[in-house]
Write a protein that holds these residues in place. Structure first.
Motif, PDB file in Angstrom:
ATOM      1  N   SER A  25     -11.661 -91.538  26.888  1.00 16.99           N
ATOM      2  CA  SER A  25     -11.969 -92.394  25.726  1.00 16.99           C
ATOM      3  C   SER A  25     -10.590 -92.288  24.764  1.00 16.99           C
ATOM      4  N   PRO A  26     -10.458 -93.480  24.003  1.00 15.94           N
ATOM      5  CA  PRO A  26      -9.016 -93.355  23.088  1.00 15.94           C
ATOM      6  C   PRO A  26      -9.150 -92.174  22.088  1.00 15.94           C
ATOM      7  N   SER A  27     -10.253 -91.602  21.882  1.00 15.18           N
ATOM      8  CA  SER A  27     -10.186 -90.707  20.624  1.00 15.18           C
ATOM      9  C   SER A  27     -10.247 -89.104  21.312  1.00 15.18           C
ATOM     10  N   ALA A  28     -10.722 -88.910  22.336  1.00  8.32           N
ATOM     11  CA  ALA A  28     -10.914 -87.776  23.235  1.00  8.32           C
ATOM     12  C   ALA A  28     -10.543 -87.811  24.583  1.00  8.32           C
ATOM     13  N   PRO A  29      -9.422 -87.638  25.270  1.00 11.73           N
ATOM     14  CA  PRO A  29      -9.160 -87.906  26.569  1.00 11.73           C
ATOM     15  C   PRO A  29      -9.836 -86.968  27.448  1.00 11.73           C
ATOM     16  N   SER A  30     -10.550 -87.164  28.554  1.00 11.87           N
ATOM     17  CA  SER A  30     -11.575 -86.488  29.426  1.00 11.87           C
ATOM     18  C   SER A  30     -10.500 -85.462  30.163  1.00 11.87           C
ATOM     19  N   VAL A  31     -10.912 -84.433  30.403  1.00  8.87           N
ATOM     20  CA  VAL A  31      -9.989 -83.437  31.107  1.00  8.87           C
ATOM     21  C   VAL A  31     -10.803 -83.298  32.466  1.00  8.87           C
ATOM     22  N   SER A  32     -10.277 -83.517  33.542  1.00  6.47           N
ATOM     23  CA  SER A  32     -10.755 -82.991  34.740  1.00  6.47           C
ATOM     24  C   SER A  32     -10.461 -81.716  35.179  1.00  6.47           C
ATOM     25  N   SER A  33     -11.443 -80.845  36.030  1.00  6.39           N
ATOM     26  CA  SER A  33     -10.830 -79.420  36.267  1.00  6.39           C
ATOM     27  C   SER A  33      -9.815 -79.408  37.030  1.00  6.39           C
ATOM     28  N   ASP A  34      -9.107 -80.367  37.707  1.00 11.54           N
ATOM     29  CA  ASP A  34      -7.856 -80.012  38.389  1.00 11.54           C
ATOM     30  C   ASP A  34      -6.532 -80.075  37.806  1.00 11.54           C
ATOM     31  N   GLY A  35      -6.651 -80.294  36.354  1.00 11.91           N
ATOM     32  CA  GLY A  35      -5.461 -80.054  35.604  1.00 11.91           C
ATOM     33  C   GLY A  35      -4.493 -81.257  35.545  1.00 11.91           C
ATOM     34  N   ALA A  36      -4.639 -82.028  36.478  1.00 10.13           N
ATOM     35  CA  ALA A  36      -3.508 -83.408  36.657  1.00 10.13           C
ATOM     36  C   ALA A  36      -3.679 -84.107  35.171  1.00 10.13           C
ATOM     37  N   ARG A  37      -4.970 -84.168  34.540  1.00 10.00           N
ATOM     38  CA  ARG A  37      -5.081 -84.964  33.355  1.00 10.00           C
ATOM     39  C   ARG A  37      -4.460 -84.268  32.221  1.00 10.00           C
ATOM     40  N   ASP A  38      -4.498 -82.795  32.455  1.00  8.80           N
ATOM     41  CA  ASP A  38      -3.817 -82.008  31.358  1.00  8.80           C
ATOM     42  C   ASP A  38      -2.147 -82.180  31.417  1.00  8.80           C
ATOM     43  N   ALA A  39      -1.662 -82.267  32.623  1.00  9.70           N
ATOM     44  CA  ALA A  39      -0.137 -82.698  32.669  1.00  9.70           C
ATOM     45  C   ALA A  39       0.055 -84.036  31.830  1.00  9.70           C
ATOM     46  N   VAL A  40      -0.609 -84.867  32.388  1.00  2.93           N
ATOM     47  CA  VAL A  40      -0.275 -86.064  31.592  1.00  2.93           C
ATOM     48  C   VAL A  40      -0.393 -85.952  29.904  1.00  2.93           C
ATOM     49  N   ALA A  41      -1.396 -85.329  29.412  1.00  2.00           N
ATOM     50  CA  ALA A  41      -1.545 -85.070  27.939  1.00  2.00           C
ATOM     51  C   ALA A  41      -0.153 -84.190  27.516  1.00  2.00           C
ATOM     52  N   ALA A  42      -0.018 -83.236  28.524  1.00  2.00           N
ATOM     53  CA  ALA A  42       1.314 -82.324  28.017  1.00  2.00           C
ATOM     54  C   ALA A  42       2.572 -83.334  28.012  1.00  2.00           C
ATOM     55  N   TYR A  43       2.685 -84.351  29.011  1.00  2.00           N
ATOM     56  CA  TYR A  43       3.765 -85.117  28.779  1.00  2.00           C
ATOM     57  C   TYR A  43       3.851 -86.128  27.394  1.00  2.00           C
ATOM     58  N   ILE A  44       2.536 -86.645  27.161  1.00  6.42           N
ATOM     59  CA  ILE A  44       2.623 -87.360  25.826  1.00  6.42           C
ATOM     60  C   ILE A  44       2.859 -86.444  24.638  1.00  6.42           C
ATOM     61  N   ALA A  76      15.156 -90.153  24.134  1.00 10.14           N
ATOM     62  CA  ALA A  76      15.665 -91.342  23.213  1.00 10.14           C
ATOM     63  C   ALA A  76      15.084 -92.611  23.523  1.00 10.14           C
ATOM     64  N   GLU A  77      14.442 -92.634  24.602  1.00 13.51           N
ATOM     65  CA  GLU A  77      13.871 -94.007  24.906  1.00 13.51           C
ATOM     66  C   GLU A  77      12.502 -93.949  24.481  1.00 13.51           C
ATOM     67  N   ARG A  78      11.651 -92.867  24.464  1.00 12.75           N
ATOM     68  CA  ARG A  78      10.167 -92.964  24.401  1.00 12.75           C
ATOM     69  C   ARG A  78       9.744 -91.830  23.277  1.00 12.75           C
ATOM     70  N   GLY A  79      10.790 -91.035  23.059  1.00  5.35           N
ATOM     71  CA  GLY A  79      10.157 -89.701  22.001  1.00  5.35           C
ATOM     72  C   GLY A  79       9.889 -90.158  20.561  1.00  5.35           C
ATOM     73  N   GLY A  80       9.109 -89.163  19.815  1.00  2.00           N
ATOM     74  CA  GLY A  80       8.740 -89.364  18.447  1.00  2.00           C
ATOM     75  C   GLY A  80       8.137 -90.614  18.044  1.00  2.00           C
ATOM     76  N   ARG A  81       7.242 -91.287  18.747  1.00  3.82           N
ATOM     77  CA  ARG A  81       6.645 -92.681  18.564  1.00  3.82           C
ATOM     78  C   ARG A  81       5.220 -92.304  18.210  1.00  3.82           C
ATOM     79  N   GLY A  82       4.573 -91.122  18.293  1.00 10.83           N
ATOM     80  CA  GLY A  82       3.137 -90.804  17.979  1.00 10.83           C
ATOM     81  C   GLY A  82       2.391 -91.498  18.875  1.00 10.83           C
ATOM     82  N   TRP A  83       2.604 -91.521  20.320  1.00 12.35           N
ATOM     83  CA  TRP A  83       1.818 -91.867  21.255  1.00 12.35           C
ATOM     84  C   TRP A  83       0.353 -91.502  21.218  1.00 12.35           C
ATOM     85  N   LYS A  84      -0.495 -92.180  21.500  1.00  8.84           N
ATOM     86  CA  LYS A  84      -1.947 -91.880  21.596  1.00  8.84           C
ATOM     87  C   LYS A  84      -2.469 -92.371  22.852  1.00  8.84           C
ATOM     88  N   ILE A  85      -3.062 -91.644  23.712  1.00 14.22           N
ATOM     89  CA  ILE A  85      -3.477 -91.899  25.103  1.00 14.22           C
ATOM     90  C   ILE A  85      -4.717 -92.845  24.897  1.00 14.22           C
TER      91      ILE A  85
END
Length: 150
Positions: A25-44, A76-85
């Motif tokens: 969901s836009p407000s609270a990303p679901s986190v699967s037990s495998d951690g792959a989703r956590d890696a995407v959130a860590a990227y953002i 430089a291309e994507r940083g500091g923009r306040g991205w929301k998943i």
């Protein structure tokens, strides 16, 4: 003993839902037990905080001159923009330790970001393939893209 094995097999079958694609969901990303989703959130998070170290960590590469330079270019291309998943879909289409992640995000100005990453688990930690210029290991030649000679 056979009942215990049957129970384990049943439990394993029931838990396969974690390996299927799930939307967040836009407000609270679901986190699967495998951690792959956590890696995407860590990227953002690394993009939003302009963290070179965070990108290197989520990318699973060594902190070296080449990786710092590439991380700085990504920021430089994507940083500091306040991205929301807005949505993340994980598919383990290449096995239990490798798959793909599809990300949809929006920055604070409403600009959309859509990206697809390879996700891989190495020694229990999930990483995203965000670095494209990793040098070949010393003593190894990079793969050729030339046509084979007849």
């Amino acid at each position: 003993m056979p009942a215990a094995l049957a129970a384990l097999a049943f439990a394993a079958g029931c838990s396969s839902g974690d390996d299927e694609a799930k939307s967040s969901s836009p407000s609270a990303p679901s986190v699967s037990s495998d951690g792959a989703r956590d890696a995407v959130a860590a990227y953002i998070d690394a993009l939003n905080s302009r963290s070179v170290a965070g990108l290197i960590e989520v990318g699973g590469v060594r902190d070296e001159k080449w990786s710092r330079q590439e991380a700085e270019q990504i920021l430089a291309e994507r940083g500091g923009r306040g991205w929301k998943i807005k949505d993340v879909q994980i598919e383990h289409d290449m096995g239990p330790d490798t798959g793909s992640a599809r990300l949809r995000a929006e920055d604070k100005a409403g600009k959309a970001l859509q990206d697809t990453f390879t996700v891989m688990r190495e020694k229990g930690t999930w990483h995203l393939a965000v670095f494209t210029r990793q040098p070949a290991e010393s003593g190894k030649d990079p793969a050729s893209t030339a046509e084979p000679s007849p």
